[in-house]
Design a protein around this motif. Structure first.
Motif, PDB file in Angstrom:
ATOM      1  N   GLY A 199       9.739   0.842   8.273  1.00  0.00           N
ATOM      2  CA  GLY A 199       8.937   2.052   8.336  1.00  0.00           C
ATOM      3  C   GLY A 199       7.528   1.857   8.858  1.00  0.00           C
ATOM      4  N   SER A 200       7.134   0.610   9.131  1.00  0.00           N
ATOM      5  CA  SER A 200       5.778   0.368   9.611  1.00  0.00           C
ATOM      6  C   SER A 200       5.593   0.922  11.021  1.00  0.00           C
ATOM      7  CB  SER A 200       5.490  -1.135   9.613  1.00  0.00           C
ATOM      8  OG  SER A 200       4.276  -1.395  10.298  1.00  0.00           O
ATOM      9  N   ALA A 201       4.377   1.405  11.289  1.00  0.00           N
ATOM     10  CA  ALA A 201       4.064   1.975  12.606  1.00  0.00           C
ATOM     11  C   ALA A 201       3.491   0.938  13.564  1.00  0.00           C
ATOM     12  CB  ALA A 201       3.065   3.120  12.441  1.00  0.00           C
ATOM     13  N   TYR A 202       3.331  -0.309  13.105  1.00  0.00           N
ATOM     14  CA  TYR A 202       2.654  -1.329  13.915  1.00  0.00           C
ATOM     15  C   TYR A 202       3.624  -2.388  14.408  1.00  0.00           C
ATOM     16  CZ  TYR A 202      -1.509   0.731  11.781  1.00  0.00           C
ATOM     17  OH  TYR A 202      -2.478   1.603  11.366  1.00  0.00           O
ATOM     18  N   ALA A 203       3.174  -3.094  15.449  1.00  0.00           N
ATOM     19  CA  ALA A 203       3.906  -4.248  15.967  1.00  0.00           C
ATOM     20  C   ALA A 203       2.956  -5.431  16.012  1.00  0.00           C
ATOM     21  CB  ALA A 203       4.462  -3.957  17.359  1.00  0.00           C
ATOM     22  N   CYS A 204       3.521  -6.637  15.983  1.00  0.00           N
ATOM     23  CA  CYS A 204       2.702  -7.846  16.042  1.00  0.00           C
ATOM     24  C   CYS A 204       2.204  -8.082  17.465  1.00  0.00           C
ATOM     25  CB  CYS A 204       3.521  -9.045  15.564  1.00  0.00           C
ATOM     26  SG  CYS A 204       2.592 -10.594  15.547  1.00  0.00           S
ATOM     27  N   SER A 205       0.971  -8.537  17.579  1.00  0.00           N
ATOM     28  CA  SER A 205       0.416  -8.898  18.884  1.00  0.00           C
ATOM     29  C   SER A 205       1.262  -9.971  19.548  1.00  0.00           C
ATOM     30  CB  SER A 205      -1.012  -9.407  18.723  1.00  0.00           C
ATOM     31  OG  SER A 205      -1.830  -8.455  18.084  1.00  0.00           O
ATOM     32  N   ASP A 206       1.298  -9.960  20.875  1.00  0.00           N
ATOM     33  CA  ASP A 206       1.977 -11.021  21.606  1.00  0.00           C
ATOM     34  C   ASP A 206       1.289 -12.351  21.329  1.00  0.00           C
ATOM     35  OD1 ASP A 206       3.626  -9.094  22.737  1.00  0.00           O
ATOM     36  OD2 ASP A 206       2.276  -8.806  24.455  1.00  0.00           O
ATOM     37  N   TRP A 207       2.075 -13.428  21.401  1.00  0.00           N
ATOM     38  CA  TRP A 207       1.526 -14.740  21.057  1.00  0.00           C
ATOM     39  C   TRP A 207       0.378 -15.136  21.988  1.00  0.00           C
ATOM     40  CZ3 TRP A 207       1.835 -16.983  16.656  1.00  0.00           C
ATOM     41  CH2 TRP A 207       1.391 -18.297  16.515  1.00  0.00           C
ATOM     42  N   GLY A 222       0.788  -1.226   0.000  1.00  0.00           N
ATOM     43  CA  GLY A 222       0.000   0.000   0.000  1.00  0.00           C
ATOM     44  C   GLY A 222       0.818   1.272   0.000  1.00  0.00           C
ATOM     45  N   THR A 223       2.130   1.163   0.272  1.00  0.00           N
ATOM     46  CA  THR A 223       2.995   2.345   0.218  1.00  0.00           C
ATOM     47  C   THR A 223       3.508   2.620  -1.189  1.00  0.00           C
ATOM     48  OG1 THR A 223       5.043   1.106   0.705  1.00  0.00           O
ATOM     49  CG2 THR A 223       3.745   1.890   2.592  1.00  0.00           C
ATOM     50  N   GLN A 224       3.213   1.728  -2.123  1.00  0.00           N
ATOM     51  CA  GLN A 224       3.620   1.917  -3.516  1.00  0.00           C
ATOM     52  C   GLN A 224       2.415   2.346  -4.331  1.00  0.00           C
ATOM     53  OE1 GLN A 224       5.416  -1.478  -5.378  1.00  0.00           O
ATOM     54  NE2 GLN A 224       5.374  -0.578  -7.413  1.00  0.00           N
ATOM     55  N   LYS A 225       2.524   3.456  -5.036  1.00  0.00           N
ATOM     56  CA  LYS A 225       1.411   3.952  -5.831  1.00  0.00           C
ATOM     57  C   LYS A 225       1.074   2.967  -6.951  1.00  0.00           C
ATOM     58  CE  LYS A 225       2.391   8.838  -4.996  1.00  0.00           C
ATOM     59  NZ  LYS A 225       2.744  10.142  -5.622  1.00  0.00           N
ATOM     60  N   LEU A 226      -0.192   2.994  -7.359  1.00  0.00           N
ATOM     61  CA  LEU A 226      -0.603   2.157  -8.485  1.00  0.00           C
ATOM     62  C   LEU A 226       0.073   2.642  -9.763  1.00  0.00           C
ATOM     63  CD1 LEU A 226      -2.511  -0.103  -9.567  1.00  0.00           C
ATOM     64  CD2 LEU A 226      -4.113   1.733 -10.125  1.00  0.00           C
TER      65      LEU A 226
END
Length: 406
Positions: free
Chosen positions: A339-347, A150-154
């Motif tokens: 560059g992502s603003a998210y982290a993976c949920s704990d297991w 989604g960070t790459q334009k169409l």
């Protein structure tokens, strides 16, 4: 090859960086092939037989040239070679993960006045099956905040030729066609590792390229060619509500919905398309999906984002939303990308979420992350021309003979 660094990029032989002036038969439907044959003067009474021959050689046998079509006369083979090609993209790079996942960077020649474009295609070997993740667009318009693509334009839609070619190239590299049993350079997989499943979950939103995706998947599911059962093909959409009924009626494959949130305010942020087609409208379209049954359940994809959408309350609301829909919920541990603003949920959090969903009677497998070390995991695909650093890009271009940069 497994165990190499993520940027261990290899040149693959027999690249075709320049578009041939002749039209390609790759990706053509039966009707397209019939029209192509008529255009070179094949008599109408022979068209059906000749279409069957070409279909067999292109899609079942996977031959790259007309010379190998041994039951076609030499004169006709010469005419076909003069007027057409059986196109293949250039394989710019191939990467292999420590878990056996393979990712190809494919370059397609220019269309019209355009420039060459690149897409990524991923093969995931698993016990008893092999799944190919296929792209439908170069880049994407949807800007989902957790997705690297989604960070790459169409740039543009892929053609049906380019979509089918991804399947053919993967089968060639895996030695999956009958004529390749002794083909030099083929990567023959372990027993059971062949392209048995397709997921339209690569770069792009498939329903925003509806006609090409439909035609390509009908070619892929034809029983006399690539012969993939429609129950082994899954089309994933972020929720283009008006086209979901058409997908069921005209394509008839399995359906997956990239859901990822149970509230409109949060889904507006994660999947901005939700602002146009909110959750209530999406659920209504799912309930009305043609052919929906316990045997043809809809898969709901739900990426697990730490502190964002992973609470037990979110799980309970998910169950409420899906009530009455034959469904499976794929819980996807978030795959980090630069560059992502998210982290993976704990297991433990993911398992608690899954337990709530399971107790409500829904299957909720936790997807095993695959190909993370080569950025081939879910949500990580992005063309290398956009992602590679300048130094890495120059090294790659030198390896492929100084091809033009995108």
């Amino acid at each position: 090859m497994p165990g190499r660094e993520a940027l261990d990029i290899m040149k693959v032989a027999e690249a075709q960086p320049v578009r041939d002036a002749k039209p390609s038969l790759m990706g053509m439907t039966r009707d397209d092939l019939a029209d192509a044959l008529r255009s070179i003067g094949i008599e109408e009474r022979q068209v059906r037989m000749r279409v069957a021959q070409l279909w067999h050689w292109i899609y079942l046998r996977g031959v790259p040239s007309f010379e190998r079509m041994t039951n076609v006369s030499k004169d006709l083979r010469a005419v076909l070679a003069e007027r057409f090609v059986i196109g293949r993209p250039e394989i710019v790079a191939e990467q292999v993960s420590v878990d056996g996942t393979r990712k190809w960077l494919l370059r397609f020649p220019p269309r019209g006045a355009g420039r060459p474009v690149e897409v990524e295609t991923v093969y995931i070997p698993e016990e008893g099956r092999g799944t190919l993740c296929v792209s439908s667009q170069v880049g994407c318009t949807l800007t989902c905040s957790f997705c690297h693509t989604g960070t790459q334009k169409l740039v543009r839609n892929l053609t049906k030729e380019e979509i089918v070619a991804q399947i053919v190239v993967a089968r060639e590299r895996l030695g999956d066609f009958p004529h390749m049993s002794a083909e030099p350079g083929a990567i023959v997989p372990r027993e059971g590792r062949f392209v048995s499943n397709i997921v339209m979950m690569g770069m792009g939103e498939p329903l925003y390229n509806f006609d090409a995706v439909r035609d390509a998947l009908l070619v892929a599911s034809d029983g006399e060619g690539l012969s993939l059962s429609k129950r082994r093909i899954t089309l994933s959409t972020s929720g283009v509500v008006p086209l979901i009924p058409r997908a069921g009626a005209e394509i008839g494959t399995m359906l997956a919905i990239s859901l990822h949130a149970v509230r409109d305010d949060l889904r507006d942020e994660l999947v901005p398309l939700n602002r146009k087609y909110p959750i209530a409208a999406l659920m209504e379209a799912c309930r009305a999906y043609p052919g929906l049954s316990n045997a043809r359940r809809i898969t709901f994809e739900y990426v697990m984002l730490k502190g964002v959408n992973d609470s037990p309350a979110d799980a309970r609301e998910l169950v409420r939303l899906l009530r009455g829909i034959p469904a499976k919920i794929n819980l996807i541990p978030f795959n980090p990308w630069p560059g992502s603003a998210y982290a993976c949920s704990d297991w433990d959090t993911i398992e608690t979420f899954a337990e709530v969903v399971n107790r409500a009677g829904y299957a909720s497998p936790i997807r095993t992350p695959r190909g993370r070390d080569i950025l081939a995991a879910c949500g990580q695909l992005k063309s290398a021309s956009e992602r590679l650093k300048v130094r890495e890009r120059l090294a790659l271009e030198a390896m492929i003979g100084g091809a033009d940069e995108d």
